[in-house]
Design a protein around this motif. Structure first.
Motif: not given
Length: 318
Positions: A174-178, A185-187, A236-237, A256-261
């Motif tokens: 899951l970390p790879l998917v995130q 999203l950055r792109a 991941f939810d 930022i929220v996703l990076e913390n996740g």
């Protein structure tokens, strides 16, 4: 020594063997005189056959038709986690278990009746003084029953173990998917593109994202609900909820929220690995004892049989 003819004369229960076989044939005929439902749910014919059986008597008596029942859903989740959802569902798995139970009962019936003849035959061929008094025969029949009961429980135990192992593996990538989610999203890729890319990436979640992408094109709300169900309790939810609420926050905040996740997912993954390593350590120490245990058990079987016959019979002559 006892002649072979004496052995067969003594085993007066043998006349029941044809009766058991006849009962088996009658049940078999009754079962297949019913029309089998031929639904093509699975690719494999044997899987469709088992599913079809679940609509016939006596199988249908054991099937809960309410698919939303907690037990039914638990069973289905376990099959999904074990990665068997393309071969089995709740109905066909229940059929398989009942089929095994019926087969075991049939085998037990035959052996229960002819056990004495088999043991006498073994004793005659190998010149072993195995005692065949009623008490020791009863003990052997009980031993046989225990072995067959364990046999019936094997499918459920195997699936449980597979589900547990896959549960651990399921969260590992899951970390790879995130991470790929954050990069896309950055792109500035739109969300439909992101789902499409994830459905093309070769990983264990591919099927989930393929389904989600197809749903997303029709109805976004359905797609998010589906993803939340699939990744429930994995961490991941939370990423999925961020995507769902994308319009309410700026892209930067969401990232930022996703990076913390992501950090949290990595930490959880490492903790799970550590827990698994610890369990693995205990298991490896235990498995070092297993060969000895196996040898002891193997050695014990003839001793148990001999001891049971000794309880009632004459001790072996030196």
């Amino acid at each position: 020594g006892m002649g072979m003819s004496n052995i067969l004369i003594q085993n007066n229960m043998l006349y029941l063997v044809p009766m058991i076989i006849a009962i088996g044939i009658v049940l078999f005929t009754v079962l297949f005189s019913q029309r089998i439902k031929n639904e093509k749910i699975f690719e494999k014919e044997s899987s469709n056959f088992l599913h079809g059986l679940s609509y016939l008597k006596p199988f249908i008596w054991f099937i809960n038709p309410d698919e939303d029942d907690i037990k039914v859903r638990k069973m289905q989740v376990m099959l999904n986690k074990a990665g068997l959802h393309t071969k089995l569902n709740y109905r066909s798995f229940t059929s398989l278990q009942i089929l095994m139970l019926l087969a075991m009962l049939f085998v037990y019936g035959l052996l229960f009746i002819s056990l004495e003849a088999w043991i006498s035959l073994v004793s005659f061929l190998f010149n072993l003084p195995i005692d065949t008094t009623p008490d020791s025969m009863m003990n052997m029949r009980m031993l046989l029953a225990v072995v067959l009961i364990i046999g019936v429980m094997i499918p459920q135990m195997t699936i449980r173990m597979r589900a547990k192992r896959n549960d651990f593996l399921f969260t590992q990538d899951l970390p790879l998917v995130q991470l790929s989610l954050i990069l896309m999203l950055r792109a500035r890729r739109p969300i439909s593109d992101i789902f499409f890319e994830l459905s093309r990436t070769d990983n264990r979640y591919r099927e989930i994202f393929e389904t989600a992408y197809r749903m997303f094109v029709r109805d976004k709300k359905d797609a998010y609900e589906y993803l939340n169900r699939q990744f429930d309790g994995t961490g991941f939810d939370e990423a999925i909820q961020v995507l769902e609420q994308m319009g309410e926050f700026s892209k930067e905040e969401s990232i930022i929220v996703l990076e913390n996740g992501l950090q949290q997912l990595i930490r959880t993954g490492q903790e799970k690995k550590r827990g698994k390593a610890l369990a693995g350590n205990l298991a490896s120490q235990f498995s070092m004892l297993l060969p000895f245990g196996g040898v002891i058990l193997l050695g014990a079987v003839p001793i148990v049989v001999y001891a049971l016959s000794m309880l009632n019979g004459e001790p072996m002559q030196p």
